[in-house]
Write an enzyme that holds these catalytic residues in place. Structure first.
Site, PDB file in Angstrom:
ATOM      1  N   LYS A  35       0.812  -1.225   0.000  1.00  0.00           N
ATOM      2  CA  LYS A  35       0.000   0.000   0.000  1.00  0.00           C
ATOM      3  C   LYS A  35       0.839   1.266   0.000  1.00  0.00           C
ATOM      4  O   LYS A  35       0.346   2.345  -0.318  1.00  0.00           O
ATOM      5  CB  LYS A  35      -0.978   0.008   1.171  1.00  0.00           C
ATOM      6  CG  LYS A  35      -0.366  -0.007   2.549  1.00  0.00           C
ATOM      7  CD  LYS A  35      -1.462  -0.017   3.611  1.00  0.00           C
ATOM      8  CE  LYS A  35      -0.889  -0.298   4.972  1.00  0.00           C
ATOM      9  NZ  LYS A  35      -1.877  -0.507   6.004  1.00  0.00           N
ATOM     10  N   LYS A  51      21.191   4.450   8.032  1.00  0.00           N
ATOM     11  CA  LYS A  51      22.613   4.279   7.675  1.00  0.00           C
ATOM     12  C   LYS A  51      23.107   5.420   6.804  1.00  0.00           C
ATOM     13  O   LYS A  51      24.277   5.820   6.885  1.00  0.00           O
ATOM     14  CB  LYS A  51      22.840   2.942   6.957  1.00  0.00           C
ATOM     15  CG  LYS A  51      23.338   1.852   7.860  1.00  0.00           C
ATOM     16  CD  LYS A  51      22.305   1.241   8.762  1.00  0.00           C
ATOM     17  CE  LYS A  51      22.095   1.808  10.112  1.00  0.00           C
ATOM     18  NZ  LYS A  51      20.956   1.229  10.831  1.00  0.00           N
ATOM     19  N   VAL A 265      11.123   2.646  22.205  1.00  0.00           N
ATOM     20  CA  VAL A 265      11.021   1.575  23.212  1.00  0.00           C
ATOM     21  C   VAL A 265      10.605   0.251  22.573  1.00  0.00           C
ATOM     22  O   VAL A 265      10.044  -0.617  23.227  1.00  0.00           O
ATOM     23  CB  VAL A 265      10.036   1.962  24.344  1.00  0.00           C
ATOM     24  CG1 VAL A 265      10.559   3.159  25.124  1.00  0.00           C
ATOM     25  CG2 VAL A 265       8.643   2.238  23.801  1.00  0.00           C
ATOM     26  N   ASP A 306       8.697  -8.963  10.452  1.00  0.00           N
ATOM     27  CA  ASP A 306       8.261  -8.299  11.687  1.00  0.00           C
ATOM     28  C   ASP A 306       6.851  -8.732  12.114  1.00  0.00           C
ATOM     29  O   ASP A 306       6.532  -8.733  13.302  1.00  0.00           O
ATOM     30  CB  ASP A 306       8.270  -6.770  11.514  1.00  0.00           C
ATOM     31  CG  ASP A 306       9.674  -6.189  11.574  1.00  0.00           C
ATOM     32  OD1 ASP A 306      10.655  -6.966  11.617  1.00  0.00           O
ATOM     33  OD2 ASP A 306       9.795  -4.943  11.581  1.00  0.00           O
ATOM     34  N   HIS A 436      47.364  -9.325   6.988  1.00  0.00           N
ATOM     35  CA  HIS A 436      47.891  -8.331   7.928  1.00  0.00           C
ATOM     36  C   HIS A 436      48.347  -7.097   7.153  1.00  0.00           C
ATOM     37  O   HIS A 436      49.005  -7.247   6.126  1.00  0.00           O
ATOM     38  CB  HIS A 436      49.088  -8.911   8.692  1.00  0.00           C
ATOM     39  CG  HIS A 436      49.744  -7.899   9.594  1.00  0.00           C
ATOM     40  ND1 HIS A 436      49.211  -7.558  10.819  1.00  0.00           N
ATOM     41  CD2 HIS A 436      50.865  -7.144   9.417  1.00  0.00           C
ATOM     42  CE1 HIS A 436      49.988  -6.635  11.373  1.00  0.00           C
ATOM     43  NE2 HIS A 436      50.996  -6.360  10.548  1.00  0.00           N
TER      44      HIS A 436
HETATM   45  P1  NAD Z   1      14.811  -2.153  21.388  1.00  0.00           P
HETATM   46  O1  NAD Z   1      14.011  -3.276  21.920  1.00  0.00           O
HETATM   47  O2  NAD Z   1      16.128  -2.416  20.759  1.00  0.00           O
HETATM   48  O3  NAD Z   1      15.099  -1.095  22.554  1.00  0.00           O
HETATM   49  C1  NAD Z   1      14.093  -0.511  23.320  1.00  0.00           C
HETATM   50  C2  NAD Z   1      14.720  -0.105  24.648  1.00  0.00           C
HETATM   51  O4  NAD Z   1      13.792   0.710  25.350  1.00  0.00           O
HETATM   52  C3  NAD Z   1      15.029  -1.284  25.556  1.00  0.00           C
HETATM   53  O5  NAD Z   1      16.389  -1.205  25.918  1.00  0.00           O
HETATM   54  C4  NAD Z   1      14.098  -1.090  26.746  1.00  0.00           C
HETATM   55  O6  NAD Z   1      14.666  -1.521  27.960  1.00  0.00           O
HETATM   56  C5  NAD Z   1      13.896   0.419  26.743  1.00  0.00           C
HETATM   57  N1  NAD Z   1      12.662   0.899  27.353  1.00  0.00           N
HETATM   58  C6  NAD Z   1      11.424   0.373  27.245  1.00  0.00           C
HETATM   59  N2  NAD Z   1      10.526   1.135  27.926  1.00  0.00           N
HETATM   60  C7  NAD Z   1      11.228   2.184  28.449  1.00  0.00           C
HETATM   61  C8  NAD Z   1      10.881   3.323  29.244  1.00  0.00           C
HETATM   62  N3  NAD Z   1       9.617   3.546  29.602  1.00  0.00           N
HETATM   63  N4  NAD Z   1      11.859   4.189  29.603  1.00  0.00           N
HETATM   64  C9  NAD Z   1      13.136   3.974  29.223  1.00  0.00           C
HETATM   65  N5  NAD Z   1      13.524   2.899  28.485  1.00  0.00           N
HETATM   66  C10 NAD Z   1      12.588   2.027  28.094  1.00  0.00           C
HETATM   67  O7  NAD Z   1      13.823  -1.367  20.408  1.00  0.00           O
HETATM   68  P2  NAD Z   1      14.118  -0.157  19.403  1.00  0.00           P
HETATM   69  O8  NAD Z   1      15.450   0.424  19.651  1.00  0.00           O
HETATM   70  O9  NAD Z   1      12.921   0.721  19.480  1.00  0.00           O
HETATM   71  O10 NAD Z   1      14.144  -0.870  18.000  1.00  0.00           O
HETATM   72  C11 NAD Z   1      12.955  -1.540  17.517  1.00  0.00           C
HETATM   73  C12 NAD Z   1      13.326  -2.774  16.740  1.00  0.00           C
HETATM   74  O11 NAD Z   1      13.927  -2.410  15.514  1.00  0.00           O
HETATM   75  C13 NAD Z   1      14.310  -3.630  17.502  1.00  0.00           C
HETATM   76  O12 NAD Z   1      13.896  -4.971  17.511  1.00  0.00           O
HETATM   77  C14 NAD Z   1      15.585  -3.483  16.760  1.00  0.00           C
HETATM   78  O13 NAD Z   1      16.370  -4.662  16.757  1.00  0.00           O
HETATM   79  C15 NAD Z   1      15.125  -3.122  15.340  1.00  0.00           C
HETATM   80  N6  NAD Z   1      16.161  -2.276  14.759  1.00  0.00           N
HETATM   81  C16 NAD Z   1      17.305  -2.867  14.364  1.00  0.00           C
HETATM   82  C17 NAD Z   1      18.342  -2.072  13.893  1.00  0.00           C
HETATM   83  C18 NAD Z   1      19.625  -2.730  13.491  1.00  0.00           C
HETATM   84  O14 NAD Z   1      19.648  -3.939  13.325  1.00  0.00           O
HETATM   85  N7  NAD Z   1      20.724  -1.989  13.371  1.00  0.00           N
HETATM   86  C19 NAD Z   1      18.229  -0.685  13.856  1.00  0.00           C
HETATM   87  C20 NAD Z   1      17.053  -0.137  14.293  1.00  0.00           C
HETATM   88  C21 NAD Z   1      16.026  -0.936  14.754  1.00  0.00           C
END
Ligand code: NAD
Length: 462
Positions: A35, A51, A265, A306, A436
């Site tokens: 969509k 990135k 979060v 996802d 190396h």
């Molecule tokens: P995440 O799960 O990596 O991190 C969320 C963080 O928020 C956790 O550490 C948690 O403890 C914290 N948190 C939750 N509630 C909170 C609160 N009320 N106050 C403070 N901290 C709190 O999720 P994200 O960073 O939002 O990313 C979402 C998804 O997207 C993830 O699964 C991630 O792996 C994916 N992602 C991957 C990449 C990558 O592979 N480089 C990049 C971006 C996103």
């Protein structure tokens, strides 16, 4: 009249477009319904745009250290934010077009519109295209959305998600980022590098709480040098918005004023309610329940990426798409161990890991020998002014198998495929020759250290 296909895929992100191409490669007639713009979260508002921004600001950070490299720069180097955003948008547009072309060149018919399953094997498309589709197999790849905090929901202006943070018109003077996970750490680096005062608030004991504590500690130390304030073990209790920003209340009593509040979060799996109800799909919360073959509770309906809430990673979705399409083609494939799907964070410094970490080994009662090697002992890293960080390799004390690798340092995300190849192996590395000087030698040193064989690191206490 309905158009007939062997396979219909709903969703054009990494899970959806990879499933469509894999099924087409195996000889199926395939339709894909999307969509929005092709490429999903990863390509439009995730991996690739972030990135692109990180690459621009990394260049800026490097340039600011030109003097250390023996270079005098006349005048000042400063970010031109509209140009940075335009570059990012151009990169995204190029890849979006590329994925569309790729699908077409594989003979996949694209429907631009919203696809709703009205029964197994029947999909209704509405929007730019309007159509009724019939198929033998349906693949749901409907993605995810950022998690909203109900007490201070997104207003998309002051309280924003990563989607808005990737396209802000101006650099905000200040930003509080709620969540020190993957998105929080990457966004903190982007905005701090362009002069925004960033406070990163994490509820758990360290940044990137899914990684070992030493990783989060090292990141917090390096982030401080970038001007990022990290607050851990602390939740945000309230956010009050006003005309020129917000006040963020922390549970430790602090109140922080910020022009923008980025809520990072986590993400939540998403699938249209009508599709779930019409098919009678079994769900795990907001995620579509699947077995190891990526088959849902409804015969002939698969789900990947996802939408099934497993990894929230594009490469996790690619793997699931491969498994689903193999099963649809009549082979019997299962998703293997999810800990073997590499994890990569593109912060400054980068973090990458695969397999088990120290925390998980301790929880499972597995005794490990930890091989360690620092980047400061690597010639190429030091020559590049990138001597920060460390690689740790975990060796099972009982059977010598490598159980996991965790890496913090410049470009470690590029080493994680090599690290993955070590998992499960008992092979001693000294017979494998690494070029190396290369950064990859740090991985070899850490591996050697796990066997007491490191050449350039003094024997550590085991
Ligand atoms: P995440 O799960 O990596 O991190 C969320 C963080 O928020 C956790 O550490 C948690 O403890 C914290 N948190 C939750 N509630 C909170 C609160 N009320 N106050 C403070 N901290 C709190 O999720 P994200 O960073 O939002 O990313 C979402 C998804 O997207 C993830 O699964 C991630 O792996 C994916 N992602 C991957 C990449 C990558 O592979 N480089 C990049 C971006 C996103």
């Amino acid at each position: 009249m309905a158009e007939r296909f062997d396979v219909v895929v709903i969703g054009g992100g990494p899970g959806g477009y990879a499933s469509a191409i894999r099924c087409a490669q195996k000889g199926a007639t395939v339709a894909l319904v999307e969509k929005k713009s092709m490429g999903g979260t990863c390509l439009n508002v995730g991996c690739i745009p972030s990135k692109a921004l990180l690459a621009s600001v990394h260049f800026l950070t490097q340039a600011k250290h030109a003097n250390l490299m023996g270079l005098d720069i006349q005048g000042t180097i400063c970010p031109n934010w509209p140009k940075i955003i335009a570059r990012k948008d151009a990169i995204v547009a190029g890849f979006t077009k590329g994925v569309t072309g790729l699908l077409q060149s594989n003979g996949i018919k694209i429907f631009n519109g919203s696809g709703i399953a009205i029964a197994p094997g029947k999909v209704s498309v509405s929007g730019q295209d309007s159509a009724q589709l019939e198929c033998k197999t349906l693949i749901l790849a409907t993605g995810s959305e950022p998690i909203n905090i109900p007490t201070f929901p997104f207003d998309y202006k002051t309280i924003i998600s990563s989607t808005e943070a990737l396209s802000l018109e101006q650099i905000p003077a200040s930003m509080v980022i709620i969540g020190g996970g993957v998105i929080g750490c990457e966004m903190a680096c982007i905005y701090a590098a362009v002069g925004c005062k960033v406070t990163l608030v994490e509820a758990l004991s360290h940044l990137l709480p899914n990684e070992d504590a030493w990783v989060g500690g090292l990141l917090a130390k390096e982030f401080k040098k970038l001007g990022i304030t990290s607050v851990v073990n602390c939740k945000v209790t309230a956010v009050q918005t006003g005309s020129d920003g917000a006040t963020v209340q922390l549970e430790d009593g602090q109140a922080i004023a910020a022009e923008k509040v980025l809520v990072a979060v986590g993400r939540r799996a998403r699938c249209d309610k009508e599709t779930v109800e019409n098919l009678g799909l079994k769900m795990n919360g907001s995620a579509i329940a699947v077995d190891k073959r990526m088959q849902t509770s409804v015969p002939g309906v698969y789900a990947v990426g996802d939408a099934v809430g497993t990894t929230y990673l594009a490469h996790g979705a690619f793997q699931e798409a491969q498994v689903a399409s193999d099963n649809i083609a009549g082979h019997s494939k299962q998703m293997g161990d999810y800990t073997l799907i590499p994890r990569a964070v593109y912060s400054f410094p980068e973090v990458a890991s695969v397999g088990l970490n120290e925390q998980k080994c301790a929880e499972q009662g597995v005794d490990v020998i930890i091989g360690k090697a620092p980047f400061r002992a690597n010639g190429r890293s030091v020559a590049h002014n990138e001597g920060v960080g460390e690689i740790r390799v975990l060796r099972n004390k009982t059977d010598d198998k490598i159980l996991g690798v965790t890496m913090v340092g410049a470009s470690v995300t590029e080493l994680v495929a090599a690290a993955r190849a070590l998992i499960g192996s008992t092979e001693k590395i000294e017979d494998i020759c690494f070029a190396h000087p290369t950064v990859s030698e740090v991985l070899k040193e850490a591996w050697e250290d796990a066997f007491g064989l490191s050449l350039h690191v003094p024997p550590s206490k085991k």
